[in-house]
Write a protein that holds these residues in place. Structure first.
Motif, mmCIF file in Angstrom:
data_model
loop_
_atom_site.group_PDB
_atom_site.id
_atom_site.type_symbol
_atom_site.label_atom_id
_atom_site.label_comp_id
_atom_site.label_asym_id
_atom_site.label_seq_id
_atom_site.Cartn_x
_atom_site.Cartn_y
_atom_site.Cartn_z
ATOM 1 N N GLU A 79 4.481 27.098 13.996
ATOM 2 C CA GLU A 79 5.805 27.557 13.564
ATOM 3 C C GLU A 79 6.876 26.752 14.303
ATOM 4 O OE1 GLU A 79 6.400 31.835 13.506
ATOM 5 O OE2 GLU A 79 8.146 31.579 12.201
ATOM 6 N N ASP A 81 9.589 27.129 15.837
ATOM 7 C CA ASP A 81 10.182 27.459 17.141
ATOM 8 C C ASP A 81 9.320 26.929 18.282
ATOM 9 O OD1 ASP A 81 8.449 29.469 16.097
ATOM 10 O OD2 ASP A 81 9.065 30.871 17.652
ATOM 11 N N ASP A 163 2.428 33.412 20.340
ATOM 12 C CA ASP A 163 3.346 34.529 20.073
ATOM 13 C C ASP A 163 2.833 35.883 20.566
ATOM 14 O OD1 ASP A 163 5.234 32.954 18.855
ATOM 15 O OD2 ASP A 163 4.707 33.519 16.811
HETATM 16 FE FE1 FEO Z 1 5.395 32.503 15.197
HETATM 17 FE FE2 FEO Z 1 7.255 32.086 17.955
HETATM 18 O O1 FEO Z 1 6.591 31.602 16.314
#
Ligand code: FEO
Length: 407
Positions: A79, A81, A163
């Motif tokens: 992802e 981020d 995460d």
């Molecule tokens: Fe699922 Fe912190 O991205």
């Protein structure tokens, strides 16, 4: 700021104090994107950060070693981020091999121009030696993307959990024992409710997969590192994964001219008299993130909406749509609301509550314009019924662990 997890393992991420909207997650306390550097005979970077903060990460790495000497860059989760800065990071680390699972490599190739990246594809059970320490990999699909993976350092009993077990919480402290534990647990709960909740079965498989590992420290990719309380967050995840309710009633509503609001107050008063935690939530004075967090461990919910254009109020509809996607399970519920010359608000709520799959205790309670004393009495009685049901549900599913204890 102490950024050292143990000798030669350091946090090198970014604290995002100002972010307030994380793809609609209301990050009222900011966020962090955690990355970690392990310096051994070989050097490994665990995860990257959001695209705008690659320079910050590289500055943190450069304070500890020459980025050109980094041998491995592990990507536990694609992802953006965590992977957004990956192109910049790999450009600054030309000798590093990207280490990730097959699905992650595919996802990264679909996000970035990754054709020239050196890659080492790993799967569960694979290990990479760094010298005195090693990296072991555990794939954790759908916690919460298909390519999710944990990286474990057995020599330190340290788990990099991407995460999972994270919190959106910007702090100058990096560890759970340096931060108010109640705040950390509340933000971990919010993170689970809003990001992880739909993937309970995957969380169960993931917890089973790591059950055999000795874990003394959990370093997630958001928030503080679990150094003193890893058992507490693991226990909380088991409760949340199993949707264990507490004896708690929520009355969630949106009103137009306070008729639905008066019904909501009466429902809450009835539930409170019955001796459970009873909470009133005005949708327009709260937000989706906090409502989902409260719903996570509530046993019973009254949901109300006034009628607008023969249907629900827009924010009531949005809230129910959001909750349906998150799939909270095992709640008792009822609908209520006022109407004028046309019906539809409470009926729309009732239909949506049934679509979520909750146990609907009765037909909607409705009021034409202002609720009469008789209707308010009906609401108080319904509140008592919800409270009794909440007590039964909470007792029947084994008491939820108290997750907000003073350290
Ligand atoms: Fe699922 Fe912190 O991205």
């Amino acid at each position: 700021m102490n950024t050292t997890l143990c000798e030669n393992i350091d946090w090198v991420g970014y604290v995002d104090w100002n972010v307030r909207d994380f793809h609609s997650y209301d990050t009222e306390h900011g966020a962090t994107y955690n990355a970690y550097l392990i310096r051994d005979e070989k050097i490994a970077l665990i995860d990257a950060v959001k695209a705008p903060y690659g320079e910050n990460l590289l500055r943190n790495v450069s304070a500890l070693c020459d980025p050109a000497k980094v041998d491995y860059v592990v990507c536990n989760h694609a992802e953006p981020d965590h992977s957004g800065a990956m192109p910049d990071v790999l450009r600054a680390m030309p000798n590093a091999a990207l280490v990730c699972d097959k699905k992650c490599a595919e996802a990264l190739a679909e996000h970035y121009d990754a054709a020239h990246w050196k890659r080492r594809i790993v799967s569960t059970g694979d290990a990479v030696s760094l010298g005195k320490r090693s990296l072991q990999f555990v794939e954790t699909p759908m916690v919460h993307w298909p390519e999710s993976m944990f990286t474990y350092v057995p020599e330190e009993k340290l788990l990099f959990s991407m995460d999972a077990f994270g919190q959106h919480l910007a702090t100058s402290e990096r560890f759970d024992d340096e931060t108010a534990l109640c705040t950390v647990m509340e933000e971990a709960k919010a993170y689970y409710a809003n990001i992880i909740m739909p993937f309970g079965k995957s969380v169960r498989a993931c917890l089973e997969r790591i059950a055999g590992l000795e874990v003394e420290m959990i370093a997630p990719s958001h928030g503080v590192i679990w150094r003193s309380h890893p058992a507490k967050i693991l226990a909380a995840y088991r409760n949340w994964m199993e949707h264990r309710p507490r004896p708690k009633v929520l009355v969630i509503y949106d009103s137009m001219w306070e008729s639905t609001g008066a019904m909501a107050e009466a429902l809450r008063d009835g539930a409170a008299v019955a001796g459970v935690q009873a909470k009133l939530i005005s949708i327009r004075r709260s937000n989706l993130t906090r409502i989902a967090t409260d719903v996570l461990d509530a046993a019973a919910i009254a949901f109300g909406s006034a009628t607008l254009n023969h249907g629900m109020m827009p924010m009531a509809a949005a809230t129910l749509s959001y909750l349906e996607g998150l799939r909270p399970r095992g709640k008792a519920a009822l609908a209520f609301g006022s109407y004028g010359w046309g019906r539809g608000g409470a009926e729309g709520v009732d239909k949506q509550l049934r679509a979520i799959g909750w146990d609907i205790l009765r037909e909607p309670i409705v009021s034409k314009y202002r609720p009469t004393p008789a209707i308010l009495d009906e609401c108080r009685q319904a509140g008592r019924t919800l409270a009794e049901k909440a007590r039964v549900l909470a007792a029947g599913r084994a008491a939820a662990a108290q997750v907000c204890l003073d350290p």
